[in-house]
Design an enzyme around this catalytic site. Structure first.
Site, PDB file in Angstrom:
ATOM      1  N   ASP A 233       0.824  -1.208   0.000  1.00 27.70           N
ATOM      2  CA  ASP A 233       0.000   0.000   0.000  1.00 27.70           C
ATOM      3  C   ASP A 233       0.860   1.262   0.000  1.00 27.70           C
ATOM      4  OD1 ASP A 233      -2.785   1.031   0.350  1.00 27.70           O
ATOM      5  OD2 ASP A 233      -1.939   1.898   2.170  1.00 27.70           O
ATOM      6  N   GLU A 314       1.618  -0.641  -5.043  1.00 26.70           N
ATOM      7  CA  GLU A 314       0.552   0.322  -5.309  1.00 26.70           C
ATOM      8  C   GLU A 314       1.225   1.682  -5.264  1.00 26.70           C
ATOM      9  OE1 GLU A 314      -3.278   2.745  -3.892  1.00 26.70           O
ATOM     10  OE2 GLU A 314      -1.565   2.364  -2.635  1.00 26.70           O
TER      11      GLU A 314
HETATM   12  O1  ISL Z   1      -5.308   9.291  -4.726  1.00 27.47           O
HETATM   13  C1  ISL Z   1      -4.875   8.193  -4.920  1.00 27.47           C
HETATM   14  C2  ISL Z   1      -5.704   7.227  -5.636  1.00 27.47           C
HETATM   15  O2  ISL Z   1      -6.989   7.696  -5.916  1.00 27.47           O
HETATM   16  C3  ISL Z   1      -3.515   7.923  -4.488  1.00 27.47           C
HETATM   17  O3  ISL Z   1      -2.953   9.171  -4.347  1.00 27.47           O
HETATM   18  C4  ISL Z   1      -3.245   7.220  -3.189  1.00 27.47           C
HETATM   19  O4  ISL Z   1      -1.942   6.763  -3.247  1.00 27.47           O
HETATM   20  C5  ISL Z   1      -4.141   6.091  -2.879  1.00 27.47           C
HETATM   21  O5  ISL Z   1      -5.355   6.626  -2.457  1.00 27.47           O
HETATM   22  C6  ISL Z   1      -3.579   5.161  -1.815  1.00 27.47           C
HETATM   23  O6  ISL Z   1      -4.532   4.181  -1.562  1.00 27.47           O
HETATM   24  C7  ISL Z   1      -4.248   3.174  -0.643  1.00 27.47           C
HETATM   25  O7  ISL Z   1      -3.930   3.696   0.640  1.00 27.47           O
HETATM   26  C8  ISL Z   1      -4.968   4.369   1.319  1.00 27.47           C
HETATM   27  C9  ISL Z   1      -6.269   3.580   1.363  1.00 27.47           C
HETATM   28  O8  ISL Z   1      -7.311   4.388   1.804  1.00 27.47           O
HETATM   29  C10 ISL Z   1      -6.610   3.023  -0.011  1.00 27.47           C
HETATM   30  O9  ISL Z   1      -7.768   2.242   0.053  1.00 27.47           O
HETATM   31  C11 ISL Z   1      -5.427   2.234  -0.483  1.00 27.47           C
HETATM   32  O10 ISL Z   1      -5.654   1.552  -1.685  1.00 27.47           O
HETATM   33  C12 ISL Z   1      -4.482   4.610   2.717  1.00 27.47           C
HETATM   34  O11 ISL Z   1      -4.000   3.416   3.259  1.00 27.47           O
END
Ligand code: ISL
Ligand code: CA
Length: 596
Positions: A233, A314
């Site tokens: 993540d 990610e």
């Molecule tokens: O905005 C983004 C994607 O729409 C990215 O900037 C961001 O890196 C992303 O939202 C990160 O997501 C991940 O970490 C978050 C969590 O809420 C998400 O569900 C997860 O996929 C915080 O842990």
């Protein structure tokens, strides 16, 4: 008039050679994202759980995927649906326990499925023992050094240490005494801590040795329990620029307006030659070179285990040449291709982003990791049906709600099926998001009172947020909660439209979205597509609105033009996202044909 084949034999521009011989499983795997809260509820409380997943694993085999990735199921107060972990070695009781995990993973392996779990190393929950200790121990303590505590600015430290904004909206800093009364000795605790996401998700300090060591031990904890890989993540966020400099950009979730130089994932879906379309995070809190050292050290941990265990990043990073650095030979194995996900439905845009993706990953010898939907974005079946999709703003909204322009459901499904066929014909690995195989749409009219995404409140209710794509799946059309739970409970409301996308309805109809996915996944395997090659057939059609590529003995043709495209007489159709009409491929249709 219909578009036709050019008379000369198609000239191919070969971009990517096939992978020779036996390869690691992740190079061509199709991986199914299970969102545990919403997949299947095994105990009737309305929240999906491990038992529910175990009971439904056969579905993944029926569909024909190679692996599953589970979003977090760790102990968590669920302030961000489990992306706020309070104990990385425990399962949250709402999902089950370690025995339930073992049962799920044993069954998955028996069925021939690999298991990838989610690791959240950028931040913990504020309920994590470390953070509680840090609050107790006070400024200057070793416990505080595990997080990003800083003195504030201004005369009395009343201003945050810098101007960073949280991705979920609002400031990225919270002052300790705003939340905890820790001034028993009469001294106010005026330190601030950094949280790039919610206040309840304090960022860890990755310069701290103990943090580094503990995460390696967490990797081993789960590797010892047989997991085949980890989805990392916010893999681009752990290391921040030295000195935490101010940043003039704003930060946010994916958002439809392109605005150069902002941290926000803002994109109108039009990629440049390098594949960038504004769908990446930048700024001093993202994609710092120092982060790669962490992945090299994790690579070494993974190497100590058999069976080609994999790490998937990610990382919302652009351009694709920067993203490719995460999948160098001694780092991770996969990185989600978000430039592809955020690209608009347009022939030239698609061709550009696909070319850039394959080209940049070839430089480091890694497969491309294709993806169209996940738990953070509007599902592609809904996204591609939104109005003015090619003009920009509506391309990648942060959720859709009743007061927003509603999608054209039929158009969305038509384009989504074509987009999926186009994606699954490409060499590399691909991720599917649970429910997309049924054509499950977002709930675009969910009443606001049900919303749970912390970003909804933090953004002052200005954007719907991500709940719409997280609605519990429909399994049986005539059962309570469409078979998601036995009691009819469901943590988010399911719209009436879910009846048509219930698994049993889909499986009974040979012309359904489900059977299209299943058929194409079978063909993908039979034709060794994932380890194949990519050659654009430049002159396949007289119109540039029809794009065609060859992968092995399969030609994949997508028609973006307004007119139907006539296939050569006798063309052997392997799959088609919509039935052909008089041998012609309609607008927004993708076909797989056998090369002569
Ligand atoms: O905005 C983004 C994607 O729409 C990215 O900037 C961001 O890196 C992303 O939202 C990160 O997501 C991940 O970490 C978050 C969590 O809420 C998400 O569900 C997860 O996929 C915080 O842990
Ligand atoms: Ca449950």
């Amino acid at each position: 008039m219909s578009l036709s084949l050019t008379t000369t034999s198609p000239a191919a521009s070969i971009l990517h050679p096939a992978t020779e011989g036996a390869a690691e499983w992740w190079r061509n795997a199709v991986i199914y994202q299970v969102y545990p809260r919403s997949f299947a509820d095994g105990n009737g409380d309305g929240i999906g759980d491990l038992k529910g997943i175990t009971e439904r694993l056969d579905h993944l085999v029926d569909l024909g995927v190679d692996a599953l990735w589970l979003s977090p199921f760790y102990k968590s107060p669920q302030a961000d649906a489990g992306y706020d972990v309070s104990d990385y070695r425990q399962i949250d009781p709402i999902f089950g326990d370690l025995d339930d995990f073992a049962e799920m993973s044993t069954k998955a392996h028996k069925l021939g499925l690999k298991v990838i779990i989610d690791l959240v190393p950028n931040h913990t929950s504020d309920d994590h023992a470390w953070f509680k200790e840090a609050i107790e121990a006070g400024p200057g303590s070793a416990a505080r050094d595990r997080y990003m505590f800083r003195e504030g600015k201004g005369e009395n430290g009343e201003l945050p240490p810098n101007n960073w904004q949280s991705i979920f909206g609002g400031p990225a800093w919270t002052r300790v005494d705003q939340r905890w009364n820790v001034d028993a000795d009469g001294v106010k605790d005026t330190e601030w801590y950094l949280h790039m996401f919610d206040t309840r998700q304090p960022d860890l300090n990755w310069q701290n040795e103990e943090v580094r060591e503990d995460f390696k031990s967490i990797l081993r904890f789960w590797l010892d329990r047989g997991v085949d890989g980890f989805r990392i993540d916010v893999a681009h966020g752990m290391v921040k620029a030295e000195g935490l400099p101010d940043w003039d950009g704003t930060t946010g979730m994916v958002d439809g307006t392109k605005d150069e130089g902002k941290t926000q994932v803002q994109t109108d879906g039009t990629p440049d030659e390098d594949g960038s379309n504004g769908g990446g995070n930048s700024g001093p809190m993202f994609d710092q070179d120092g982060v790669h050292e962490i992945y090299r050290s994790w690579h070494e941990v993974m190497e100590q285990y058999d069976g080609d265990r994999a790490l998937v990043a990610e990382a919302w990073v652009e351009p694709l040449s920067r993203l490719a650095l995460y999948v160098r030979e001694d780092e991770m194995q996969q990185a989600f291709n978000f430039s592809f996900l955020t690209t608009k439905w347009d022939a030239a845009a698609m061709r550009t982003v696909i070319s850039a993706s394959v080209r940049e990953n070839d430089v480091v010898g890694a497969p491309t990791t294709w993806v169209l939907s996940n738990h953070d974005v509007v599902r592609h079946v809904t996204r591609l049906g939104l109005p003015a999709v090619v003009e920009g703003r509506e391309m990648n909204p942060n959720g859709v709600r009743a007061t927003d322009p509603q999608p054209d459901v039929e158009l969305g499904l038509r384009r989504a099926k074509a987009a999926t066929l186009q994606m699954l014909g490409l060499p590399g690995s691909a991720y599917l998001y649970n429910g997309e195989e049924f054509g499950t749409p977002d709930h675009t009219e969910m009443p606001d009172e049900y919303r749970q995404d912390p970003a909804f409140e933090r953004k002052g209710r200005t954007e719907a947020g991500r709940d719409g794509c997280r609605v519990p799946l429909a399994w049986e059309a005539d059962k309570p909660a469409y078979g998601f739970s036995t009691t009819g409970k469901s943590w988010l409301p399911q719209p009436e439209t879910y009846r048509a996308v219930a698994a049993d309805v889909q499986k009974a109809d040979p012309n359904s979205t489900f059977h299209l996915y299943k058929n194409v996944l079978r063909l993908r395997r039979e034709h060794n597509i994932g380890l194949g090659s990519l050659a654009w057939l430049d002159d396949f059609a007289s119109s540039t609105e029809v794009i065609a590529y060859q992968n092995g003995d399969v030609i994949v043709v997508t028609n973006f033009a307004d007119a139907p495209f006539a296939l050569p007489a006798g063309a052997e159709i392997l799959a088609s996202s919509e039935p052909l009409v008089d041998g012609a491929v309609g607008t927004d249709v993708c076909v797989w044909i056998k090369s002569a």
